[in-house]
Design an enzyme around this catalytic site. Structure first.
Site, PDB file in Angstrom:
ATOM      1  N   ASP A 102      13.387 -10.181 -19.865  1.00  0.00           N
ATOM      2  CA  ASP A 102      12.205  -9.389 -19.558  1.00  0.00           C
ATOM      3  C   ASP A 102      12.384  -8.002 -20.142  1.00  0.00           C
ATOM      4  OD1 ASP A 102      10.587 -11.133 -18.302  1.00  0.00           O
ATOM      5  OD2 ASP A 102      11.298 -10.678 -16.286  1.00  0.00           O
ATOM      6  N   ASP A 105      -0.009  12.465  -8.271  1.00  0.00           N
ATOM      7  CA  ASP A 105       0.482  11.175  -8.776  1.00  0.00           C
ATOM      8  C   ASP A 105       1.992  11.090  -8.485  1.00  0.00           C
ATOM      9  OD1 ASP A 105       1.236   8.925 -10.105  1.00  0.00           O
ATOM     10  OD2 ASP A 105       0.288   9.438 -12.021  1.00  0.00           O
ATOM     11  N   GLU A 164       5.962   7.953 -13.572  1.00  0.00           N
ATOM     12  CA  GLU A 164       5.247   8.432 -14.753  1.00  0.00           C
ATOM     13  C   GLU A 164       4.567   9.758 -14.458  1.00  0.00           C
ATOM     14  OE1 GLU A 164       2.556   5.456 -15.986  1.00  0.00           O
ATOM     15  OE2 GLU A 164       4.096   3.965 -16.396  1.00  0.00           O
ATOM     16  N   SER A 168      -7.166   3.637  -9.579  1.00  0.00           N
ATOM     17  CA  SER A 168      -7.641   2.303  -9.184  1.00  0.00           C
ATOM     18  C   SER A 168      -7.711   1.425 -10.425  1.00  0.00           C
ATOM     19  CB  SER A 168      -9.014   2.387  -8.521  1.00  0.00           C
ATOM     20  OG  SER A 168      -9.998   2.691  -9.488  1.00  0.00           O
TER      21      SER A 168
END
Length: 714
Positions: free
Chosen positions: A311, A348, A352, A382
């Protein structure tokens, strides 16, 4: 306190060599116990024969001489010691495995928990032993408490120390929906948990069962080596029986004890003695990396892997992207982009978002509207809008300090923000600062900058992620996000390729991103925009072409692929379905460990091959030590082959002593594994032959001669 006791218990090492190991190794001398090791069983049978010769040599005339009774005693003792060294090797390896299970079992310290009882509107907390808790019970956990049993968080947010269980030193944030592992410890705040298992069914219980059940069955490679050893034993048995018959028939006068000594020296006793220990110690070494294997077969299969499915996220990259650059559209500056990125990311909390704040702050782009953020309206991210940001109400932050003694303070504050007043008077009172996907932001703009698509595509073409920032209905620029590679991942990928193993990267990212990351770490094959279900078809396709496949996974949708993969490594943080389907579980939930598993499998196979080559090569030297002196009296021409210049008795004793002593000398190598450097299969084979094959011929010559000299001086 319980946790500290557990920590001390884990740190306290169980001695590898102990009275228990000694007793166990002696009990294993029973012929019944040796049935699983035919080579050593035969050696023990020869001990009984020579022992009988030592007790009553007259009964074995003409193949024995009563005058050699002391010699027979010495030979018998050396044969017995040879067998004991073999059983000692087994006992040491099993002690190592027991230590692994014990270190897990000690984590199951019983603690006094706080059981929550609710009756109507009344809630009480009752002290309860962890062994009395049952699935569905509610428990209260406060700072410093040890989690009494596996549970799910239903209320509260706290930091938890799981280092004793997973080895991960960093505390883990736990919130509603997360799983708590029994034995971990709460470092802050308070949690309410719902017990998810009954005693005896915990995560640690499962790990103990895996370790204890993983040490018995022989692996296919062990079975193959055992068959080879039996074949060699049969061949040497025929040779010795023939020599014995010829000696008796022709009256050559060969002594039975010498023939037995030659027989034992020719048998592959070294690999026969160390074979079980090599397999068991391989599992113990795997556990040191916090990986539990359900069987030794899985580890050995890892050594034969042809393809590894990796992965991207979590294996090759750390799983989070970092902001590395602000790029302005025409008509704007880098500062405009940096300040807007700062404002839109203030709420946020993702890695990131924090990296964007860090980059803006370190670049000196702290926005003037910073003091308005406390009362701004927040737009959460969203999936529908694919954007997030804030609506700044500038007037809300202009409440000047009040009070009779604050005139000077109000004047100072007004001077400080005077520039802001001027700017605000010329602007709208409210403004939205938004960041998001380029196409989502594009829909919000009154006009699209002419170089909009060009810049967005250039960032994407580099395998990075463009995030566009807007202020009001104007696009200011791009935040450039880049995947962060795991430390040392390039070197590991190169090691895998050096062993002729194909790494294949699987990712849900766009083709350009996948191509960029693959090129950066040196992977030639990648599968972009892949869904987890695709892993199953890839595993089956590779296996259809006779390749052995290793893969990692943690979700229920990974379970089918983990079940069919030759080596399936599941994350302990994954679903029960994934852990049940896989044949290994990583307690640290680090997908990159699949590479370590392959390297360890290679080392295990190389160790077995090295000891086998060394053991068989030894026979050449032993042959030259014993045969020339055995028949020298009747065939004088054989004296020319006695290159070590040995006498009959000293040749037999020296060869037998070397044959016995080499077993404990090689035990550390069997348990730690030979030094392993990644290389192609042929290179490893040639290195083994050169080092252990040639060395296996030279070392016995030197060793036997040194022992002969030592015997002569006694």
């Amino acid at each position: 306190m319980a946790s500290l006791q557990g920590a001390r218990a884990v740190r306290r090492r169980i001695p590898l060599f102990s009275a228990r190991v000694l007793k166990d190794s002696i009990l294993r001398l029973s012929p019944i116990s040796l049935r699983s090791n035919p080579v050593m069983l035969i050696v023990e049978l020869t001990f009984f024969i020579v022992g009988a010769m030592a007790v009553y040599p007259q009964g074995f005339v003409p193949v024995a001489k009563p005058s050699n009774q002391a010699f027979y005693v010495e030979v018998a003792l050396i044969l017995l010691i040879t067998v004991w060294f073999s059983t000692l090797s087994d006992s040491l390896a099993e002690q190592q495995a027991r230590s692994t299970a014990s270190s897990l079992r000690r984590l199951e310290t019983e603690v006094l928990s706080k059981k929550v009882l609710k009756e109507g509107w009344t809630t009480t907390v009752v002290p309860t032993r962890s062994s009395d808790l049952r699935k569905g019970d509610l428990i209260l956990l406060e700072t410093g408490d040890t989690v009494p049993i596996d549970a799910d968080v239903i209320e509260g947010i706290a930091m938890v120390d799981e280092s004793l269980l997973t080895g991960e030193s960093a505390p883990v944030r736990k919130a509603p929906g997360d799983t708590l592992i029994g034995g971990s410890r709460l470092l802050s705040d308070t949690l309410t948990g719902k017990v998810s298992v009954n005693p005896g069914e915990t995560f640690i219980d499962q790990m103990i069962r895996m370790v204890e059940s993983s040490k018995r069955p022989k692996t296919p490679n062990e079975q193959a080596v055992t068959i080879v050893l039996l074949g060699l034993t049969a061949i040497f048995s025929i040779i010795i029986i023939s020599l014995f018959s010829l000696s008796v028939t022709l009256g050559l006068g060969a002594d039975l004890s010498v023939l037995i000594a030659l027989y034992v020296c020719l048998l592959p006793t070294t690999i026969g003695a160390l074979l079980p220990a090599i397999g068991l110690s391989g599992m113990s070494r795997l556990y040191k990396k916090r990986i539990v294997a359900k069987s030794g077969r899985a580890i050995e299969t890892a050594g034969d892997v042809d393809v590894i499915l990796l992965d991207k996220t979590g294996t090759i990259t750390v799983g989070n992207r970092r902001a590395i650059q602000f790029i302005p559209f025409e008509g704007h500056t880098v500062g405009d982009v940096g300040e807007a990125a700062f404002l839109s990311s203030w709420y946020d909390d993702t890695p990131e978002g924090r990296s964007i704040i860090d980059l803006a702050y370190e670049s000196g782009f702290t926005p003037r509207e910073l003091n308005t953020l406390a009362l701004s309206e927040v737009y959460e991210f969203s999936a529908a809008s694919r954007t997030s940001g804030v609506k700044i109400n500038r007037g809300a932050a202009l409440n000047l300090p009040k009070g009779p003694d604050l005139g000077r303070e109000r004047l100072r504050f007004r001077r400080k923000v005077s520039g802001f007043f001027e700017d605000w008077n010329q602007s709208e009172p409210e403004v939205e600062v938004i960041k998001g996907a380029p196409d989502a932001i594009k829909e919000r703009l009154s006009s699209v900058p002419s170089n909009y698509n060009e810049l967005v595509n250039s960032v994407a073409a580099a395998g990075e992620t463009p995030i566009v920032v807007s202020r009001g209905d104007k696009a200011l620029g791009i935040i450039r996000l880049k995947d962060v590679l795991k430390e040392g991942i390039r070197e590991k990928i190169q090691s895998v390729k050096a062993m002729d193993i194909r790494p294949v990267m699987i990712t849900g990212d766009q083709p350009l991103t996948a191509k960029s990351i693959a090129a950066e770490v040196g992977i030639d094959e990648y599968v972009p925009q892949a869904r987890p279900e695709l892993k199953f078809s890839i595993v089956k396709r590779e296996q259809a072409e006779s390749r052995i496949v290793a893969m990692i996974g943690d979700g229920t949708n990974d379970a089918p692929a983990l079940a069919v993969a030759d080596v399936g490594l599941a994350m302990s943080s994954g679903t029960e379905a994934a852990k049940e389907a896989a044949n290994m579980v990583d307690l640290e939930s680090n997908p990159a460990k699949v590479i370590d598993v392959v390297l360890l499998g290679k080392q295990l196979l190389m160790t077995r091959g090295a000891v086998t080559a060394f053991s068989i090569a030894n026979d050449v030297a032993k042959y030259f030590a014993i045969v020339p002196v055995l028949f020298a009296a009747t065939i004088p021409q054989l004296t020319a082959l006695n290159i070590l210049g040995l006498g009959l008795n000293s040749a037999v004793l020296s060869a037998l002593i070397f044959n016995a002593v080499i077993i404990p000398v090689l035990i550390p190598i069997a348990m730690k594994g030979v030094t392993f450097r990644p290389a192609g299969t042929m290179s490893i084979f040639l290195r083994n032959v050169l080092f252990y094959g040639v060395g296996g011929i030279i070392v016995p010559f030197v060793g036997i001669k040194l022992i002969d000299i030592l015997i002569s001086t006694i």
